[in-house]
Design an enzyme around this catalytic site. Structure first.
Site, short mmCIF file in Angstrom:
data_model
loop_
_atom_site.label_atom_id
_atom_site.label_comp_id
_atom_site.label_asym_id
_atom_site.label_seq_id
_atom_site.Cartn_x
_atom_site.Cartn_y
_atom_site.Cartn_z
N HIS A 1 0.96 -1.47 0.01
CA HIS A 1 -0.10 0.02 0.14
C HIS A 1 0.46 1.16 0.16
O HIS A 1 0.64 2.03 -0.76
CB HIS A 1 -0.79 0.11 1.53
CG HIS A 1 -1.19 -1.19 1.28
ND1 HIS A 1 -2.94 -1.12 1.05
CD2 HIS A 1 -1.85 -2.28 2.19
CE1 HIS A 1 -3.39 -2.39 0.94
NE2 HIS A 1 -2.45 -3.23 2.06
C1 BDR Z 1 -3.04 0.93 5.21
O1 BDR Z 1 -3.87 0.06 6.22
C2 BDR Z 1 -2.34 -0.68 6.91
O2 BDR Z 1 -2.37 -1.66 7.83
C3 BDR Z 1 -1.15 -0.77 5.95
O3 BDR Z 1 -0.19 -0.27 6.77
C4 BDR Z 1 -1.95 0.60 5.13
O4 BDR Z 1 -1.02 1.90 5.64
C5 BDR Z 1 -3.72 -0.22 4.06
O5 BDR Z 1 -5.10 -0.29 4.27
#
Ligand code: BDR
Ligand code: CA
Length: 315
Positions: A241
């Site tokens: 992400h």
């Molecule tokens: C987001 O949530 C976290 O688990 C990850 O680091 C990312 O920022 C994805 O939904």
């Protein structure tokens, strides 16, 4: 021209990759990194950021601790995805670089006010608590921020914590509501983008081939982090992400999206934290955010892998 950025983050293996990408890239100057509570509590995220800076050979970076929990309600964490430390998968030494004494929210306000208007970009990689609190405390920063680039939300992909909500927005919907309503230019990297940047075995192998201490840590993180999503989505690799936020600053041409209205659901139990994005322009509500939808995933990984190679490392 080098872009001045503040990174607000809750590492998290994917946050770690985003920080490494920023520290490896001459296009951005990291003014400071602020810890958010999110994937794991603040005591761990503020330590993890310093571990990452030291891994990158950058103990000079200023790291600040932010707010302990969301603006409203109690903290929801994600050890079930990231492990007990938030960065399971690689064992890094305890950091020796200091945590700054100033609170992260004060650092954000002071930095935005002290720099020329339109020169500081804020990157949020976790719940938006620190930025939301800064905007509530000093609304004048909104008109001075160059842009806010955030990982958060989802439209066509739905949510990843509930059917409607993505984790970062779900943890602190009130903060996200303040940020989305602040009037500064905003770019959102939602699940619609990040679910396209999968850590496939070929991409992880390319990082492994770098053969350094740093790449070993990165591969350990990726392999730990992807196992949860591979099982969930049935894909080769899991979504990576947060590095999309930094990659966008370096190579915006990798991304495509649309300026539209985005509102945050804060009240409904069923859809709390949903990013209600008016992609099709069916309302007259103001267009307040560029909502990204597509990415050149191979271009993204080529950039990431090439930049990781630039960081100092022992074989
Ligand atoms: C987001 O949530 C976290 O688990 C990850 O680091 C990312 O920022 C994805 O939904
Ligand atoms: Ca994150």
């Amino acid at each position: 021209m080098t872009q001045k950025i503040i990174i607000d983050t809750d590492p998290g293996q994917d946050d770690a990759l985003a920080i490494l990408l920023a520290l490896a890239s001459p296009e951005v100057e990291v003014l400071g990194i602020v810890a958010a509570a999110g994937n794991v509590p603040l005591s761990l995220t503020s330590k993890n950021i310093r571990k990452i800076c030291e891994l990158a050979g950058r103990p000079d970076v200023r790291v600040f601790s932010g707010c302990k929990g969301p603006m409203e309600g109690s903290l929801f964490t994600a050890e079930y995805v990231h492990g007990a430390t938030g960065m399971d998968g690689a064992d890094l030494p305890e950091p020796t670089m200091p945590l700054q004494a100033q609170h992260g929210v004060e650092f954000i306000i002071e930095t935005v006010m002290a720099n020329a208007p339109g020169t500081v970009t804020i990157c949020t990689l976790g719940p938006m608590t620190n930025l939301g609190t800064a905007l509530a405390r000093e609304p004048a920063i909104a008109g001075r921020i160059k842009q806010i680039v955030s990982m958060g939300g989802g439209l066509f992909e739905g949510g990843n914590v509930t059917p409607a909500a993505e984790f970062n927005i779900y943890v602190d919907p009130r903060a996200a509501e303040i940020v989305l309503g602040c009037g500064a230019p905003i770019v959102l990297m939602p699940l619609d983008v990040t679910h396209k940047t999968l850590t496939t075995s070929a991409r992880v192998a390319a990082v492994k081939a770098l053969g350094t201490r740093l790449s070993d840590a990165v591969v350990g993180w990726l392999e730990f982090f992807e196992r949860f999503d591979e099982a969930k989505y049935g894909t080769d690799g899991g979504p990576l992400h947060d590095p999309n936020v930094i990659a966008y600053l370096i190579k915006p041409e990798l991304y495509a999206g649309r300026l539209c209205n985005v509102e945050i659901e804060t009240k409904s139990e069923l859809t709390k934290g949903m990013t209600v994005a008016d992609w099709w322009g069916v309302t007259q509500r103001p267009k307040n955010a560029t909502f990204m939808r597509d990415v050149d995933a191979d271009g993204f990984y080529a950039l990431l892998t090439e930049r990781l190679q630039r960081l100092p490392h022992e074989a």
